[in-house]
Design an enzyme around this catalytic site. Sequence first.
Site, PDB file in Angstrom:
ATOM      1  N   GLN A  94       6.452   3.171  -3.233  1.00  0.00           N
ATOM      2  CA  GLN A  94       7.214   2.483  -4.289  1.00  0.00           C
ATOM      3  C   GLN A  94       8.482   3.287  -4.539  1.00  0.00           C
ATOM      4  O   GLN A  94       8.648   3.918  -5.581  1.00  0.00           O
ATOM      5  CB  GLN A  94       6.373   2.367  -5.553  1.00  0.00           C
ATOM      6  CG  GLN A  94       5.120   1.521  -5.355  1.00  0.00           C
ATOM      7  CD  GLN A  94       4.399   1.275  -6.667  1.00  0.00           C
ATOM      8  OE1 GLN A  94       5.004   0.965  -7.680  1.00  0.00           O
ATOM      9  NE2 GLN A  94       3.083   1.443  -6.644  1.00  0.00           N
ATOM     10  N   LYS A 190       8.217  -6.938  13.948  1.00  0.00           N
ATOM     11  CA  LYS A 190       7.353  -7.982  13.354  1.00  0.00           C
ATOM     12  C   LYS A 190       8.234  -9.009  12.668  1.00  0.00           C
ATOM     13  O   LYS A 190       9.104  -8.641  11.886  1.00  0.00           O
ATOM     14  CB  LYS A 190       6.422  -7.364  12.295  1.00  0.00           C
ATOM     15  CG  LYS A 190       5.345  -6.494  12.869  1.00  0.00           C
ATOM     16  CD  LYS A 190       4.405  -6.007  11.789  1.00  0.00           C
ATOM     17  CE  LYS A 190       5.015  -4.923  10.933  1.00  0.00           C
ATOM     18  NZ  LYS A 190       4.061  -4.216  10.075  1.00  0.00           N
ATOM     19  N   ARG A 192       8.259 -12.932  10.646  1.00  0.00           N
ATOM     20  CA  ARG A 192       7.629 -14.153  10.152  1.00  0.00           C
ATOM     21  C   ARG A 192       8.775 -15.148  10.006  1.00  0.00           C
ATOM     22  O   ARG A 192       9.644 -14.979   9.151  1.00  0.00           O
ATOM     23  CB  ARG A 192       6.955 -13.878   8.802  1.00  0.00           C
ATOM     24  CG  ARG A 192       5.938 -14.932   8.402  1.00  0.00           C
ATOM     25  CD  ARG A 192       5.356 -14.632   7.026  1.00  0.00           C
ATOM     26  NE  ARG A 192       4.635 -13.377   6.967  1.00  0.00           N
ATOM     27  CZ  ARG A 192       3.366 -13.213   7.330  1.00  0.00           C
ATOM     28  NH1 ARG A 192       2.682 -14.229   7.782  1.00  0.00           N
ATOM     29  NH2 ARG A 192       2.765 -12.047   7.243  1.00  0.00           N
ATOM     30  N   ASP A 216       2.783   6.664  13.134  1.00  0.00           N
ATOM     31  CA  ASP A 216       3.129   6.178  11.794  1.00  0.00           C
ATOM     32  C   ASP A 216       2.851   7.274  10.775  1.00  0.00           C
ATOM     33  O   ASP A 216       2.141   8.243  11.074  1.00  0.00           O
ATOM     34  CB  ASP A 216       2.310   4.916  11.467  1.00  0.00           C
ATOM     35  CG  ASP A 216       3.081   3.952  10.565  1.00  0.00           C
ATOM     36  OD1 ASP A 216       4.078   4.377   9.945  1.00  0.00           O
ATOM     37  OD2 ASP A 216       2.687   2.772  10.477  1.00  0.00           O
ATOM     38  N   ASP A 220      -3.077   2.393   6.073  1.00  0.00           N
ATOM     39  CA  ASP A 220      -3.725   1.978   4.827  1.00  0.00           C
ATOM     40  C   ASP A 220      -4.811   0.956   5.186  1.00  0.00           C
ATOM     41  O   ASP A 220      -5.950   1.312   5.471  1.00  0.00           O
ATOM     42  CB  ASP A 220      -2.658   1.419   3.888  1.00  0.00           C
ATOM     43  CG  ASP A 220      -3.191   1.121   2.503  1.00  0.00           C
ATOM     44  OD1 ASP A 220      -4.425   1.034   2.349  1.00  0.00           O
ATOM     45  OD2 ASP A 220      -2.396   0.953   1.559  1.00  0.00           O
ATOM     46  N   SER A 221      -4.461  -0.322   5.258  1.00  0.00           N
ATOM     47  CA  SER A 221      -5.467  -1.329   5.654  1.00  0.00           C
ATOM     48  C   SER A 221      -5.725  -1.290   7.164  1.00  0.00           C
ATOM     49  O   SER A 221      -6.730  -1.802   7.633  1.00  0.00           O
ATOM     50  CB  SER A 221      -4.973  -2.722   5.280  1.00  0.00           C
ATOM     51  OG  SER A 221      -3.859  -3.062   6.086  1.00  0.00           O
ATOM     52  N   GLY A 222      -4.801  -0.708   7.904  1.00  0.00           N
ATOM     53  CA  GLY A 222      -4.937  -0.657   9.365  1.00  0.00           C
ATOM     54  C   GLY A 222      -4.322  -1.868  10.043  1.00  0.00           C
ATOM     55  O   GLY A 222      -4.249  -1.912  11.270  1.00  0.00           O
TER      56      GLY A 222
HETATM   57  C1  R5P Z   1       4.859   1.264   5.970  1.00  0.00           C
HETATM   58  O1  R5P Z   1       6.062   1.289   5.855  1.00  0.00           O
HETATM   59  C2  R5P Z   1       4.071   2.454   6.407  1.00  0.00           C
HETATM   60  O2  R5P Z   1       4.823   3.311   7.232  1.00  0.00           O
HETATM   61  C3  R5P Z   1       2.805   2.020   7.117  1.00  0.00           C
HETATM   62  O3  R5P Z   1       3.162   1.353   8.303  1.00  0.00           O
HETATM   63  C4  R5P Z   1       1.976   1.114   6.254  1.00  0.00           C
HETATM   64  O4  R5P Z   1       1.776   1.672   4.992  1.00  0.00           O
HETATM   65  C5  R5P Z   1       0.643   0.844   6.918  1.00  0.00           C
HETATM   66  O5  R5P Z   1      -0.064  -0.042   6.130  1.00  0.00           O
HETATM   67  P1  R5P Z   1      -1.290  -0.884   6.715  1.00  0.00           P
HETATM   68  O6  R5P Z   1      -2.189   0.102   7.423  1.00  0.00           O
HETATM   69  O7  R5P Z   1      -1.916  -1.493   5.495  1.00  0.00           O
HETATM   70  O8  R5P Z   1      -0.738  -1.910   7.649  1.00  0.00           O
END
Ligand code: R5P
Length: 310
Positions: A94, A190, A192, A216, A220-222
């Site tokens: 954030q 990516k 959309r 990376d 987080d969620s992957g």
């Molecule tokens: C985003 O800018 C971060 O560098 C990560 O790519 C992101 O936080 C990964 O999130 P998730 O694992 O939920 O796709």
Amino acid sequence: MKIVSCNSNRPLAEAVAASLGLPLCKAVVRRFADMEVFVEIQENVRGEDVFVIQSTCYPTNDNLMELLIMIDTLRRGSARRITAVIPYFGYARQDRKSGPRTPISAKLVANLITEAGAHRVLTMDLHAGQIQGFFDIPVDNLFAAPLFVRDIKERYGARDLMIVSPDVGGVVRARQLAKRLNVDLAIIDKRRERAGVSEVMNVIGDVSGRHCLLVDDIIDSGGSLCNAAEALIAQGASGVGAYVTHGVLTGGAVSRVASSPIEMMTITDSILGTEAVRLASNVRQITIAQLLANAMRAVSDESSVSSLFD
Ligand code: R5P
């Protein structure tokens, strides 16, 4: 120099203290019945150079509060200098207003840490480097890249490697790693096209027949990493691995990685691994304890921290 640990990652704090040949400072960080945080330092810290180790990972707000109250305790105990060692800096995503009437929570957290009484911050792979500027106290932002480079050379040696950024936002980080390894870079773009239409993953770069390593700062969620891995395999990559600094790994992220084409995901111990992480056959953790210890020694001795970037 004294080292004190809050509760988010005691094994890492213990490993750092062991690397420095110091005991952890005797301190209690506990909860009252209503979950208020209470801290008590059980040895003298007057005039000391104190390092507080605490990642502000899940449960983020509790861990942040522990850090703030620990800093306040040390300030009131007359510590000479307080360095907040925050291996994983929560709220870093954030870092800007993402829309009208939204907060910049990373700035608020920076204010809280400073107001609590920290004199310096030591962190690693900040999601956005400019968060350093949210503080008016010195911030040292370490990089996991030197550890990753060493590990990649050991594990992958002479394979035909390609470093891949899973999104356009991570290109600078991935390019730096590719440069250190002297290998090619690919990027996943990516898109959309319209709301409600599923995301298209365009791979920029020829990955066919190459062993790809996704890089990376956060998983987080992957979703980002696993989708990127599938796109790479679809484009003919011979295999996919991943190197990620902070394993936030919420929800079913570990099982998502387990059932993805990722052969091995390497994360650091900036966040304490859960049971699921320990049991996953394609997730491993490497330690940042020595890197943190070296940086803390350098801060304490007032010598160069940037030499640790190589
Ligand atoms: C985003 O800018 C971060 O560098 C990560 O790519 C992101 O936080 C990964 O999130 P998730 O694992 O939920 O796709």
